[in-house]
Design a protein around this motif. Structure first.
Motif, PDB file in Angstrom:
ATOM      1  N   GLY A 161       0.795  -1.224   0.000  1.00  0.00           N
ATOM      2  CA  GLY A 161       0.000   0.000   0.000  1.00  0.00           C
ATOM      3  C   GLY A 161       0.820   1.263   0.000  1.00  0.00           C
ATOM      4  N   ASP A 162       2.030   1.213   0.595  1.00  0.00           N
ATOM      5  CA  ASP A 162       2.831   2.430   0.676  1.00  0.00           C
ATOM      6  C   ASP A 162       3.809   2.579  -0.478  1.00  0.00           C
ATOM      7  OD1 ASP A 162       4.663   0.476   1.316  1.00  0.00           O
ATOM      8  OD2 ASP A 162       5.406   1.466   3.134  1.00  0.00           O
ATOM      9  N   GLU A 163       3.688   1.723  -1.509  1.00  0.00           N
ATOM     10  CA  GLU A 163       4.507   1.913  -2.706  1.00  0.00           C
ATOM     11  C   GLU A 163       4.055   3.164  -3.447  1.00  0.00           C
ATOM     12  OE1 GLU A 163       5.465  -1.088  -5.568  1.00  0.00           O
ATOM     13  OE2 GLU A 163       5.115  -2.690  -4.105  1.00  0.00           O
ATOM     14  N   THR A 164       4.999   3.867  -4.039  1.00  0.00           N
ATOM     15  CA  THR A 164       4.677   5.072  -4.795  1.00  0.00           C
ATOM     16  C   THR A 164       4.125   4.682  -6.160  1.00  0.00           C
ATOM     17  OG1 THR A 164       6.451   6.284  -3.670  1.00  0.00           O
ATOM     18  CG2 THR A 164       5.559   7.241  -5.699  1.00  0.00           C
ATOM     19  N   ALA A 165       2.855   5.020  -6.382  1.00  0.00           N
ATOM     20  CA  ALA A 165       2.185   4.690  -7.640  1.00  0.00           C
ATOM     21  C   ALA A 165       2.308   5.823  -8.655  1.00  0.00           C
ATOM     22  CB  ALA A 165       0.715   4.385  -7.379  1.00  0.00           C
ATOM     23  N   ALA A 166       2.276   7.052  -8.154  1.00  0.00           N
ATOM     24  CA  ALA A 166       2.372   8.221  -9.041  1.00  0.00           C
ATOM     25  C   ALA A 166       3.253   9.261  -8.398  1.00  0.00           C
ATOM     26  CB  ALA A 166       0.990   8.792  -9.333  1.00  0.00           C
ATOM     27  N   LEU A 167       3.997   9.936  -9.211  1.00  0.00           N
ATOM     28  CA  LEU A 167       4.880  11.002  -8.755  1.00  0.00           C
ATOM     29  C   LEU A 167       4.455  12.263  -9.494  1.00  0.00           C
ATOM     30  CD1 LEU A 167       7.344  11.352  -6.897  1.00  0.00           C
ATOM     31  CD2 LEU A 167       8.810  10.792  -8.829  1.00  0.00           C
ATOM     32  N   LEU A 168       3.734  13.150  -8.787  1.00  0.00           N
ATOM     33  CA  LEU A 168       3.191  14.358  -9.408  1.00  0.00           C
ATOM     34  C   LEU A 168       3.957  15.567  -8.900  1.00  0.00           C
ATOM     35  CD1 LEU A 168      -0.648  13.625  -9.265  1.00  0.00           C
ATOM     36  CD2 LEU A 168       1.031  12.943 -10.987  1.00  0.00           C
ATOM     37  N   TYR A 169       4.559  16.285  -9.818  1.00  0.00           N
ATOM     38  CA  TYR A 169       5.393  17.418  -9.434  1.00  0.00           C
ATOM     39  C   TYR A 169       4.547  18.666  -9.241  1.00  0.00           C
ATOM     40  CZ  TYR A 169       9.758  14.932  -9.954  1.00  0.00           C
ATOM     41  OH  TYR A 169      10.805  14.052  -9.772  1.00  0.00           O
ATOM     42  N   THR A 170       4.841  19.371  -8.148  1.00  0.00           N
ATOM     43  CA  THR A 170       4.172  20.636  -7.886  1.00  0.00           C
ATOM     44  C   THR A 170       4.611  21.652  -8.926  1.00  0.00           C
ATOM     45  OG1 THR A 170       5.929  21.345  -6.387  1.00  0.00           O
ATOM     46  CG2 THR A 170       4.074  20.169  -5.411  1.00  0.00           C
ATOM     47  N   SER A 171       3.879  22.746  -8.994  1.00  0.00           N
ATOM     48  CA  SER A 171       4.101  23.726 -10.065  1.00  0.00           C
ATOM     49  C   SER A 171       5.448  24.415  -9.994  1.00  0.00           C
ATOM     50  CB  SER A 171       2.995  24.784 -10.026  1.00  0.00           C
ATOM     51  OG  SER A 171       3.031  25.494  -8.798  1.00  0.00           O
ATOM     52  N   GLY A 172       6.065  24.433  -8.819  1.00  0.00           N
ATOM     53  CA  GLY A 172       7.349  25.088  -8.710  1.00  0.00           C
ATOM     54  C   GLY A 172       7.262  26.597  -8.620  1.00  0.00           C
ATOM     55  N   THR A 173       6.065  27.136  -8.288  1.00  0.00           N
ATOM     56  CA  THR A 173       5.906  28.585  -8.222  1.00  0.00           C
ATOM     57  C   THR A 173       6.687  29.198  -7.072  1.00  0.00           C
ATOM     58  OG1 THR A 173       3.885  28.248  -6.938  1.00  0.00           O
ATOM     59  CG2 THR A 173       3.645  28.535  -9.306  1.00  0.00           C
ATOM     60  N   THR A 174       7.067  28.389  -6.090  1.00  0.00           N
ATOM     61  CA  THR A 174       7.835  28.913  -4.959  1.00  0.00           C
ATOM     62  C   THR A 174       9.242  28.332  -4.934  1.00  0.00           C
ATOM     63  OG1 THR A 174       6.947  27.161  -3.533  1.00  0.00           O
ATOM     64  CG2 THR A 174       5.770  29.258  -3.566  1.00  0.00           C
ATOM     65  N   THR A 176      12.058  25.147  -6.875  1.00  0.00           N
ATOM     66  CA  THR A 176      12.202  23.965  -7.713  1.00  0.00           C
ATOM     67  C   THR A 176      11.014  23.032  -7.514  1.00  0.00           C
ATOM     68  OG1 THR A 176      14.608  24.123  -7.466  1.00  0.00           O
ATOM     69  CG2 THR A 176      13.718  22.044  -8.267  1.00  0.00           C
ATOM     70  N   PRO A 177      10.426  22.507  -8.599  1.00  0.00           N
ATOM     71  CA  PRO A 177       9.292  21.584  -8.456  1.00  0.00           C
ATOM     72  C   PRO A 177       9.648  20.391  -7.573  1.00  0.00           C
ATOM     73  CG  PRO A 177       9.529  22.272 -10.729  1.00  0.00           C
ATOM     74  CD  PRO A 177      10.731  22.795 -10.014  1.00  0.00           C
ATOM     75  N   LYS A 178       8.686  20.001  -6.740  1.00  0.00           N
ATOM     76  CA  LYS A 178       8.866  18.865  -5.840  1.00  0.00           C
ATOM     77  C   LYS A 178       7.905  17.760  -6.243  1.00  0.00           C
ATOM     78  CE  LYS A 178       7.881  21.235  -2.094  1.00  0.00           C
ATOM     79  NZ  LYS A 178       7.703  22.610  -2.624  1.00  0.00           N
ATOM     80  N   GLY A 179       8.377  16.526  -6.221  1.00  0.00           N
ATOM     81  CA  GLY A 179       7.546  15.397  -6.617  1.00  0.00           C
ATOM     82  C   GLY A 179       6.773  14.834  -5.440  1.00  0.00           C
ATOM     83  N   GLY A 367       5.278  11.724   1.011  1.00  0.00           N
ATOM     84  CA  GLY A 367       6.299  12.759   1.181  1.00  0.00           C
ATOM     85  C   GLY A 367       6.742  13.251  -0.183  1.00  0.00           C
ATOM     86  N   TYR A 368       7.761  14.100  -0.205  1.00  0.00           N
ATOM     87  CA  TYR A 368       8.331  14.592  -1.463  1.00  0.00           C
ATOM     88  C   TYR A 368       9.497  13.707  -1.882  1.00  0.00           C
ATOM     89  CZ  TYR A 368       5.583  18.852  -0.756  1.00  0.00           C
ATOM     90  OH  TYR A 368       4.562  19.745  -0.572  1.00  0.00           O
ATOM     91  N   TRP A 369       9.495  13.337  -3.132  1.00  0.00           N
ATOM     92  CA  TRP A 369      10.512  12.432  -3.667  1.00  0.00           C
ATOM     93  C   TRP A 369      11.909  13.020  -3.498  1.00  0.00           C
ATOM     94  CZ3 TRP A 369      11.134   7.623  -5.553  1.00  0.00           C
ATOM     95  CH2 TRP A 369      12.262   7.361  -6.329  1.00  0.00           C
ATOM     96  N   ALA A 374      12.283  19.096   2.557  1.00  0.00           N
ATOM     97  CA  ALA A 374      10.972  19.626   2.195  1.00  0.00           C
ATOM     98  C   ALA A 374       9.864  18.813   2.834  1.00  0.00           C
ATOM     99  CB  ALA A 374      10.802  19.635   0.679  1.00  0.00           C
ATOM    100  N   THR A 375      10.057  17.505   2.923  1.00  0.00           N
ATOM    101  CA  THR A 375       9.055  16.641   3.563  1.00  0.00           C
ATOM    102  C   THR A 375       8.921  16.977   5.041  1.00  0.00           C
ATOM    103  OG1 THR A 375       9.494  14.849   1.992  1.00  0.00           O
ATOM    104  CG2 THR A 375       8.418  14.259   4.071  1.00  0.00           C
ATOM    105  N   GLU A 376      10.040  17.128   5.713  1.00  0.00           N
ATOM    106  CA  GLU A 376      10.000  17.448   7.147  1.00  0.00           C
ATOM    107  C   GLU A 376       9.348  18.796   7.400  1.00  0.00           C
ATOM    108  OE1 GLU A 376      14.069  17.159   8.304  1.00  0.00           O
ATOM    109  OE2 GLU A 376      14.012  14.957   8.533  1.00  0.00           O
ATOM    110  N   ALA A 377       9.590  19.761   6.515  1.00  0.00           N
ATOM    111  CA  ALA A 377       9.006  21.090   6.686  1.00  0.00           C
ATOM    112  C   ALA A 377       7.506  21.083   6.415  1.00  0.00           C
ATOM    113  CB  ALA A 377       9.702  22.085   5.757  1.00  0.00           C
ATOM    114  N   ALA A 378       7.040  20.122   5.617  1.00  0.00           N
ATOM    115  CA  ALA A 378       5.628  20.096   5.214  1.00  0.00           C
ATOM    116  C   ALA A 378       4.723  19.484   6.272  1.00  0.00           C
ATOM    117  CB  ALA A 378       5.480  19.330   3.912  1.00  0.00           C
TER     118      ALA A 378
END
Length: 522
Positions: A161-174, A176-179, A367-369, A374-378
């Motif tokens: 269940g915890d396998e990563t199925a999709a990696l969607l990158y954020t827009s990067g408006t703030t 570098t894009p994060k997955g 989390g973020y790939w 970034a994951t810890e801050a989120a």
């Protein structure tokens, strides 16, 4: 043993169950034209099976990552579900991405293959050549070609269940894009929960022009609809007239989009009226109450606004389709999620008091790939994802989004929430679209600035708009700068992109005299 520990899942499982029950039921449709693609549940599984064979021939194995670049079309979902069945992680990318942007996704994700629709293959091939990975094009369908798809039995890879199925990158408006890592559990849960909160059944006919590389179109529309056994019509791009005609001709019962789409539909001039539509799923941005009211009057269908992010698999809250829909609210927390309003120090705030929206539960990303910091801050100490959105919960549990923390305007020491001003602007009969931003000011710090697209055939004045706002807003909230433009910049989902609006330069004077209102055209 829970689903996270047990490798016994696959995102395609609900679709296999439905296909076994009724293989000939409609599943996917393309636009209504002479080359229209219409696929049954059997066809969908056959297409996914063919995709798994191609992935195997390319040497891809369970755990590998691929970049998928395609407009909204049935072929996108055949490749996506085929990748899931093969145990791959899909990095979904905007078909308008440049070679340089695709190179970033490839290098950051470690993808071994980039798979693109023939209509947008050039940038993919250039990115593949630069990074040294394989590039392939999607095998597009033609009417009747589904009959030639393989009819073999599909045996999906068993995944945890915890396998990563999709990696969607954020827009990067703030930055570098994060997955955002969306897991197998995330995507299975969105199908189950989405069906509950929308009331979707196998008798529903969905339709959307949302991009499938975005979490809204992929997770909370396509996976939701198909997991409920509903069919879905996919439009590669949004044209108000095309969607209007599709609502009628495909007898759609549920349509999904963003506020700018509903506004555009209201401008379509036609004597015809959709008679089957029951629900419009709205997200991506806050919708003005006047638009909801006008939509109900014209289409006799309800707009149910929800709230979510890429990091929460597009869900957080939703107005109940079979309960009380509160205009202006994004609804109640959805099942499987815990939504709380906290102070910036992480403490809970009382009802009706503004704080940061924080979310924890089965729909929140892993989390973020490849980005531990970034994951810890989120996430806060209690495991809640910090959305960065300001809002509050009323006494009945309904959540209201006030604005992004970074978009709040501080004028003369007073906090101004752009959405509140935009709500008033949308009440003006000559306003088609509006965006409120803060412009720097030497005296006040920031000036409330309204950028407006007028209704066709109208020529509103800054003075008239200001006078209209003065009837409903406190003095410090009234726009001091009002500009009229032909069109507001929008992202791929149709959401207004405030970051792309040119902000007026610093203004004002040292003696504190007010800035002048301006009326400009591009």
């Amino acid at each position: 043993m829970n689903s996270t520990d047990s490798p016994d899942l696959n995102v395609i499982d609900p679709l296999l169950t439905l296909a076994a029950e009724d293989p000939d039921a409609p599943a996917l449709r393309g636009p209504r034209n002479e080359e229209r693609i219409e696929l049954s549940r059997r066809d969908l599984i056959a297409g996914a099976t063919a995709a798994t064979a191609r992935f195997s021939e390319a040497g891809l194995v369970h755990g590998d990552r691929i970049v998928l670049v395609s407009p909204t079309c049935p072929e996108f979902l055949l490749e996506f579900f085929g990748a899931q069945a093969h145990g791959l992680t899909v990095v979904a990318a905007n078909p308008l991405s440049t070679a340089r942007e695709l190179e970033y996704f490839i290098n950051d994700s470690g993808a071994r293959l980039i798979l693109s629709h023939p209509g947008c293959a050039d940038a993919s091939e250039a990115a593949a050549a630069s990074t040294g990975i394989t590039s392939r094009t999607i095998e597009t369908l033609t009417p009747g070609s589904a009959a030639a798809l393989p009819d073999g039995e599909l045996s999906p890879v068993r995944r945890a269940g915890d396998e990563t199925a999709a990696l969607l990158y954020t827009s990067g408006t703030t930055g570098t894009p994060k997955g955002a890592m969306l897991t197998v559990d995330n995507l299975l849960t969105v199908g189950r929960v989405g069906g509950q909160i929308s009331g979707a059944t196998s008798s529903d006919r969905f339709g959307t022009a949302l991009p499938l590389f975005h979490v809204f179109g992929l997770a909370s529309v396509s996976i939701l609809a198909l997991s409920a056994g509903a069919s879905i019509t996919l439009l590669p791009r949004f044209h108000a007239e095309t969607l209007f005609d599709t609502l009628i001709e495909d007898e759609l019962t549920v349509v999904a989009g963003v506020p700018t789409m509903w506004n555009a539909l209201l401008q379509v001039e036609s004597d015809r009226k959709p008679t089957s539509l029951r629900l419009a799923l709205s997200g991506g941005a806050s919708i003005a109450v006047p638009i909801m009211r006008k939509f109900k009057e014209r289409f006799d269908a309800t707009i149910a606004e929800g709230y979510g992010l890429t990091e929460t698999t597009a869900f957080g809250t939703f107005n109940p389709w079979n309960g009380r829909i509160v205009p202006g609210s994004v609804g109640l927390e959805v099942p499987s999620l815990d939504v709380r309003v906290k102070s910036l120090e992480g403490e809970p705030v009382p009802d009706n008091e503004v704080g940061e929206i924080c979310i924890r539960g089965d729909l929140v990303m892993k989390g973020y790939w490849n980005n531990t910091s970034a994951t810890e801050a989120a996430f806060d100490a209690e495991g809640f994802f910090r959305t960065g959105d300001l809002g509050y919960r009323d006494d009945d549990g309904y959540v209201y989004i006030v604005d992004r923390m970074k978009e709040m305007i501080i004028h003369g020491g007073y906090n101004v929430y752009p959405r509140e001003v935009e709500e008033v602007l949308y009440e003006h009969p000559d306003v088609l679209e509006a965006a409120v931003i803060g412009a720097p000011d030497d005296y006040y710090g920031q000036n409330v600035t309204a950028i407006i697209t007028p209704m066709p055939g109208t020529t509103p004045t800054a003075e008239a708009v200001e006078a209209f706002c003065r009837e409903s807003l406190a003095a410090y909230k009234i726009p001091r700068i009002i500009r009229f433009v032909d069109a507001l910049p929008k992202g791929p989902t149709g959401k207004i992109r405030k970051l792309d609006i040119e902000v007026p330069a610093a203004s004002g004077s040292s003696d504190g005299s007010p800035t002048k209102r301006t009326r400009t055209h591009p």
